[in-house]
Design a protein around this motif. Structure first.
Motif, PDB file in Angstrom:
ATOM      1  N   VAL A 284       0.854  -1.186   0.000  1.00  0.00           N
ATOM      2  CA  VAL A 284       0.000   0.000   0.000  1.00  0.00           C
ATOM      3  C   VAL A 284       0.887   1.231   0.000  1.00  0.00           C
ATOM      4  O   VAL A 284       1.986   1.210   0.540  1.00  0.00           O
ATOM      5  N   SER A 285       0.374   2.297  -0.548  1.00  0.00           N
ATOM      6  CA  SER A 285       1.151   3.539  -0.618  1.00  0.00           C
ATOM      7  C   SER A 285       1.580   3.977   0.784  1.00  0.00           C
ATOM      8  O   SER A 285       0.773   3.983   1.726  1.00  0.00           O
TER       9      SER A 285
ATOM     10  N   SER B  37       2.091   6.738   1.833  1.00  0.00           N
ATOM     11  CA  SER B  37       1.545   8.023   2.279  1.00  0.00           C
ATOM     12  C   SER B  37       0.149   7.849   2.898  1.00  0.00           C
ATOM     13  O   SER B  37      -0.345   8.745   3.579  1.00  0.00           O
ATOM     14  N   SER B  38      -0.495   6.673   2.685  1.00  0.00           N
ATOM     15  CA  SER B  38      -1.845   6.519   3.245  1.00  0.00           C
ATOM     16  C   SER B  38      -1.737   6.327   4.770  1.00  0.00           C
ATOM     17  O   SER B  38      -0.801   5.696   5.264  1.00  0.00           O
ATOM     18  N   PRO B  39      -2.727   6.873   5.530  1.00  0.00           N
ATOM     19  CA  PRO B  39      -2.627   6.783   6.994  1.00  0.00           C
ATOM     20  C   PRO B  39      -2.833   5.339   7.462  1.00  0.00           C
ATOM     21  O   PRO B  39      -3.516   4.560   6.792  1.00  0.00           O
TER      22      PRO B  39
ATOM     23  N   ASP C  36      -4.547   2.569   9.379  1.00  0.00           N
ATOM     24  CA  ASP C  36      -5.926   2.451   9.851  1.00  0.00           C
ATOM     25  C   ASP C  36      -5.958   1.698  11.193  1.00  0.00           C
ATOM     26  O   ASP C  36      -6.294   0.515  11.260  1.00  0.00           O
TER      27      ASP C  36
ATOM     28  N   ARG D  57       0.930  -0.605   7.346  1.00  0.00           N
ATOM     29  CA  ARG D  57      -0.110  -0.514   6.306  1.00  0.00           C
ATOM     30  C   ARG D  57      -0.183  -1.806   5.497  1.00  0.00           C
ATOM     31  O   ARG D  57      -1.254  -2.250   5.110  1.00  0.00           O
TER      32      ARG D  57
ATOM     33  N   HIS E  29      -3.315  -4.300   5.109  1.00  0.00           N
ATOM     34  CA  HIS E  29      -3.811  -4.665   3.774  1.00  0.00           C
ATOM     35  C   HIS E  29      -3.935  -6.195   3.657  1.00  0.00           C
ATOM     36  O   HIS E  29      -4.962  -6.722   3.199  1.00  0.00           O
TER      37      HIS E  29
END
Ligand SMILES: C[S@@+](CC[C@H](N)C(=O)[O-])C[C@H]1O[C@@H](n2cnc3c(N)ncnc32)[C@H](O)[C@@H]1O
Length: 280
Positions: free
Chosen positions: A5-6, A8-10, A12, A53, A57
């Motif tokens: 996953v990128s 930069s994504s927060p 979760d 992340r 995922h």
């Protein structure tokens, strides 16, 4: 192959908290989300990952029950020590156990449950207390059951080996000499004590408790604080059914029975114990 996953994504954390709740009913406070990073570091490494992340995922797409359980287990707090808080053990020895033993004279059986036993010190403390102060029980059937949701701590309980630092917390010297074998920095509980104890993995919040036979004493200490009020109520109602009418329940020093109508609580010797009431 699971895509990563990128970066930069927060992260979760909400997903992780929900997953832990579903698996173990432990309610994690968002203010402690930082704990995921340290507690899940090993699991992340084992998955060949370096970012939380990616793990989230993987959890989302695979819905792998074993992996989900591992996440929940890694987030448990396993703090414990021998004879933790001292007073419940002292009260058990001096006042509470003798009448129970008297009442069990004909059956000569005694069943004690260390529920949420962590690495086993609570169960072994009870076993040492019985061996030291109630030698006549050598002719009885005595079972001390230890259960915990975490496979890792159950394994450690079964190994019965403790580091010098764990030995220095709460164990009287005479118990060390009598009940442990020493190798370097480690100490192993002797067979005489181990044979009274049996450990297995079990979730206290599963639909069914892991036992159907009644107990004389239940230690349920320092675990309910991780549960919601509803979970506590349900668990204590189940335990009420599994405790002998003259049996005893010990909770942690900051814990109370969720439904006082089921329990008579008594403060004695600087500690509190609970007896089952007949449901009205
Ligand atoms: C802080 S330790 C308490 C150990 C011991 N009872 C004591 O007071 O020293 C809490 C233990 O509860 C276990 N635990 C948490 N949720 C559980 C659940 N749903 N079912 C069984 N054990 C659980 C954890 O794995 C941990 O080992």
């Amino acid at each position: 192959m699971i895509n990563t996953v990128s970066a930069s994504s927060p992260v979760d954390y909400n997903y992780l908290r929900q997953l832990v709740y579903e698996q173990s009913q432990n309610v994690l406070d968002p203010s402690r989300d930082y704990l995921f990073e340290t507690r899940l570091a090993k699991l992340l490494r084992n998955q060949g990952m370096s970012h939380m992340r990616d793990l989230i995922h993987l959890l989302r797409v695979k819905r792998d029950p074993a992996l989900e359980r591992s996440v929940a287990e890694a987030m448990t707090i396993n703090e414990t020590s021998f004879f933790r808080d001292g007073r419940p053990f002292e009260l058990l020895r001096s006042e509470l156990l003798p009448p129970i033993l008297d009442a069990r004279r004909s059956t000569r059986t005694l069943r004690i449950w260390s529920a949420a036993c962590s690495t086993g010190q609570e169960a072994y403390s009870i076993a040492m207390l019985l061996l030291e102060h109630f030698p006549h029980l050598s002719t009885w059937v005595v079972r001390i059951e230890g259960t915990d949701i975490s496979a890792e701590v159950v394994h450690r309980s079964q190994q019965a080996t403790y580091h010098r630092i764990e030995m220095n917390r709460g164990l009287p010297a005479r118990n060390i000499v009598r009940f442990f074998d020493h190798h370097g920095e480690d100490w192993t509980v002797k067979a005489e004590v181990r044979k009274l104890c049996n450990f297995r993995q079990a979730n206290l919040c599963a639909n069914q408790l892991p036992f159907s036979e009644r107990f004389d004493v239940i230690f349920l200490r320092n675990v309910m604080l991780y549960f919601s009020i509803e979970t506590r109520k349900k668990l204590l109602a189940n335990l009420h059914r599994l405790l002998a009418p003259d049996g005893l329940l010990f909770l942690g020093s900051s814990e109370q029975p969720a439904d006082p109508s089921l329990w008579t609580s008594t403060l004695a010797g600087g500690t509190c114990y609970h007896r089952p009431r007949k449901p009205s």
